[in-house]
Design a protein around this motif. Structure first.
Motif, mmCIF file in Angstrom:
data_model
loop_
_atom_site.group_PDB
_atom_site.id
_atom_site.type_symbol
_atom_site.label_atom_id
_atom_site.label_comp_id
_atom_site.label_asym_id
_atom_site.label_seq_id
_atom_site.Cartn_x
_atom_site.Cartn_y
_atom_site.Cartn_z
ATOM 1 N N VAL A 22 -61.548 14.528 -57.527
ATOM 2 C CA VAL A 22 -61.721 13.993 -56.184
ATOM 3 C C VAL A 22 -62.108 15.128 -55.253
ATOM 4 C CG1 VAL A 22 -60.631 12.760 -54.277
ATOM 5 C CG2 VAL A 22 -60.022 12.186 -56.634
ATOM 6 N N GLY A 23 -63.267 14.990 -54.621
ATOM 7 C CA GLY A 23 -63.736 15.991 -53.672
ATOM 8 C C GLY A 23 -63.893 17.350 -54.321
ATOM 9 N N LYS A 24 -63.601 18.361 -53.559
ATOM 10 C CA LYS A 24 -63.700 19.745 -54.045
ATOM 11 C C LYS A 24 -62.335 20.244 -54.494
ATOM 12 C CE LYS A 24 -68.012 20.227 -52.643
ATOM 13 N NZ LYS A 24 -69.044 19.968 -53.615
ATOM 14 N N THR A 25 -61.515 19.343 -55.040
ATOM 15 C CA THR A 25 -60.154 19.696 -55.455
ATOM 16 C C THR A 25 -60.047 19.637 -56.967
ATOM 17 O OG1 THR A 25 -59.251 17.453 -55.508
ATOM 18 C CG2 THR A 25 -59.307 18.555 -53.354
ATOM 19 N N ARG A 26 -58.872 19.965 -57.468
ATOM 20 C CA ARG A 26 -58.591 19.814 -58.894
ATOM 21 C C ARG A 26 -57.787 18.554 -59.171
ATOM 22 N NH1 ARG A 26 -56.163 25.354 -60.857
ATOM 23 N NH2 ARG A 26 -55.008 25.115 -58.929
ATOM 24 N N VAL A 27 -57.627 17.708 -58.173
ATOM 25 C CA VAL A 27 -56.906 16.442 -58.341
ATOM 26 C C VAL A 27 -57.851 15.465 -59.029
ATOM 27 C CG1 VAL A 27 -55.672 14.574 -57.194
ATOM 28 C CG2 VAL A 27 -55.548 16.905 -56.273
ATOM 29 N N THR A 28 -57.369 14.850 -60.098
ATOM 30 C CA THR A 28 -58.226 13.970 -60.881
ATOM 31 C C THR A 28 -58.234 12.537 -60.339
ATOM 32 O OG1 THR A 28 -56.457 13.351 -62.409
ATOM 33 C CG2 THR A 28 -57.775 15.308 -62.982
ATOM 34 N N LEU A 29 -59.294 11.837 -60.691
ATOM 35 C CA LEU A 29 -59.377 10.408 -60.389
ATOM 36 C C LEU A 29 -58.207 9.696 -61.042
ATOM 37 C CD1 LEU A 29 -60.890 7.887 -59.329
ATOM 38 C CD2 LEU A 29 -62.197 7.922 -61.462
ATOM 39 N N ASP A 30 -57.851 10.112 -62.246
ATOM 40 C CA ASP A 30 -56.723 9.529 -62.974
ATOM 41 C C ASP A 30 -55.464 9.555 -62.122
ATOM 42 O OD1 ASP A 30 -58.678 10.945 -64.554
ATOM 43 O OD2 ASP A 30 -57.475 10.573 -66.327
#
Length: 109
Positions: A22-30
């Motif tokens: 998501v975006g420029k982060t390391r947070v996943t869509l999952d």
């Protein structure tokens, strides 16, 4: 004054490993979809993952709701990959064997 309406794309990017972020982060869509399905609000998601912007979370949720079947198929594929990796790691590094060795060492001391 006229309001200019411009279509914006979902803030999703696929990394070289095929993981959607998501975006420029390391947070996943999952991650976002999983907590959303558990009843977490967009505001709570941003609170849990401060690197995310509120607009990006809402856009990600909207993308999920508009493309539910495709996203669910992607999530299923990711779960299957995770299970395969887990099984591979457990076969290479048997946790029961390691536990037995540690217990043996502990008993010897």
């Amino acid at each position: 004054m006229t309001l200019a309406i411009v279509a914006e794309y979902a803030p999703l990017e696929t990394n070289p490993d095929g993981v959607v972020l998501v975006g420029k982060t390391r947070v996943t869509l999952d991650t976002v979809v999983t907590v959303f399905k558990q009843g977490t609000t967009a505001e709570e998601i941003v609170h849990r993952y401060p690197s995310l912007g509120l607009a990006d979370v809402y856009a990600t949720i909207a993308f999920y709701l508009k493309h539910k079947q495709e996203v669910e198929a992607y999530l299923q594929q990711r779960q299957q990959q995770a299970q395969e990796i887990r099984q591979m790691n457990e076969s290479r590094f048997n946790p029961q064997s390691l536990r037995n060795r540690l217990q043996t060492r502990q008993a010897e001391q």
